[in-house]
Write a protein that holds these residues in place. Sequence first.
Motif, PDB file in Angstrom:
ATOM      1  N   PHE A  91       0.785  -1.390  -0.156  1.00  9.36           N
ATOM      2  CA  PHE A  91       0.587   0.228  -0.004  1.00  9.36           C
ATOM      3  C   PHE A  91       1.091   1.150  -0.359  1.00  9.36           C
ATOM      4  CE2 PHE A  91      -2.141  -3.390   2.418  1.00  9.36           C
ATOM      5  CZ  PHE A  91      -3.495  -3.446   1.468  1.00  9.36           C
ATOM      6  N   SER A  92       2.112   1.242   0.070  1.00  9.29           N
ATOM      7  CA  SER A  92       2.569   2.701  -0.024  1.00  9.29           C
ATOM      8  C   SER A  92       3.261   3.238  -0.759  1.00  9.29           C
ATOM      9  CB  SER A  92       4.802   1.861   0.834  1.00  9.29           C
ATOM     10  OG  SER A  92       5.221   0.752   1.396  1.00  9.29           O
ATOM     11  N   GLU A  93       2.811   4.193  -1.253  1.00  7.69           N
ATOM     12  CA  GLU A  93       3.224   5.779  -1.122  1.00  7.69           C
ATOM     13  C   GLU A  93       4.636   6.498  -1.682  1.00  7.69           C
ATOM     14  OE1 GLU A  93       1.155   6.188  -3.982  1.00  7.69           O
ATOM     15  OE2 GLU A  93      -0.973   4.922  -3.292  1.00  7.69           O
ATOM     16  N   PRO A  94       4.758   7.066  -2.830  1.00 12.94           N
ATOM     17  CA  PRO A  94       3.940   7.085  -3.995  1.00 12.94           C
ATOM     18  C   PRO A  94       4.457   5.505  -4.411  1.00 12.94           C
ATOM     19  CG  PRO A  94       5.981   8.477  -3.859  1.00 12.94           C
ATOM     20  CD  PRO A  94       6.086   8.098  -2.602  1.00 12.94           C
ATOM     21  N   ILE A  95       4.140   4.744  -6.066  1.00 14.37           N
ATOM     22  CA  ILE A  95       4.109   3.856  -6.422  1.00 14.37           C
ATOM     23  C   ILE A  95       5.879   3.685  -7.186  1.00 14.37           C
ATOM     24  CG2 ILE A  95       3.597   2.379  -8.737  1.00 14.37           C
ATOM     25  CD1 ILE A  95       0.464   3.792  -8.798  1.00 14.37           C
TER      26      ILE A  95
END
Length: 267
Positions: A91-95
Amino acid sequence: MIAVRMNPVIARQFDPHLLSRVEDAGLNASAPPQQRWLDGWLVRLSPGKAKRARCINAVAAGRMPVPNKLALCEPVYAQAELPLIVRITPFSEPIGLDATLDAMGLQRFDDTRVMVLQDLPAVDVPSLPAGISIQSIGLEAFAQRVGALRGSPLSQRLAHGQRLVQSPVPFRAFELRLDNEVVACGQSAQEADLVGLYDIFTAEAVRGRGFAKLLCTHLLAEARGQGARHAYLQVDGDNHAARAAYHRLGFGDAYAYHYRSRDPSAT
């Protein structure tokens, strides 16, 4: 439908909405009083043992480039006398954050599995063998108990107790006694119909005798009685014995996460 990126590992058979709730619940359950927001990143600064409570959780992409945000985080961790750690999940951002941090020299460590029991069946509170008792204890007392079993220093035990007492979600803590000696302990955190199992720990001298399974079954039965319908937990990826035990309880590998730091040995 929520799209969950297959990075690093995720099991397709789980409801992605449930996995999103599990990730949020894990963040809520590990929330320390020492945290702040920085352009979409949840920066946590607990002096305790749990890395989830003393790392950067990249919840939203934000507006600044990753190197700029990292440069702002570094003095914050230095002032807190903690190593800078970034937690990487699907779920980490940014891709592409994981690859960006890798290119910046942050090393990967501590692969962890999030295991989920998607449909918690009706669980009877198990009958206890002779000489075994399970009883609830206060949260600060629990932090001392599990810290003693782990050999954690006093500073980590105190930070753990503080985090539990001030948690935004309620914890329930239990200890298992063998002939009146504490040999295992664990706790649960429940949000609506979702319960997480935390700090399941058995004294090394009595491992392999089924005490952890007995304790987990008790925790699940208690939570089911309080309306829980789904359960989750987090376990080290290389702890094969524990993962096998949780599989036998009906949990499955849902997704994985890991950490990155410039010097993992200092974490």
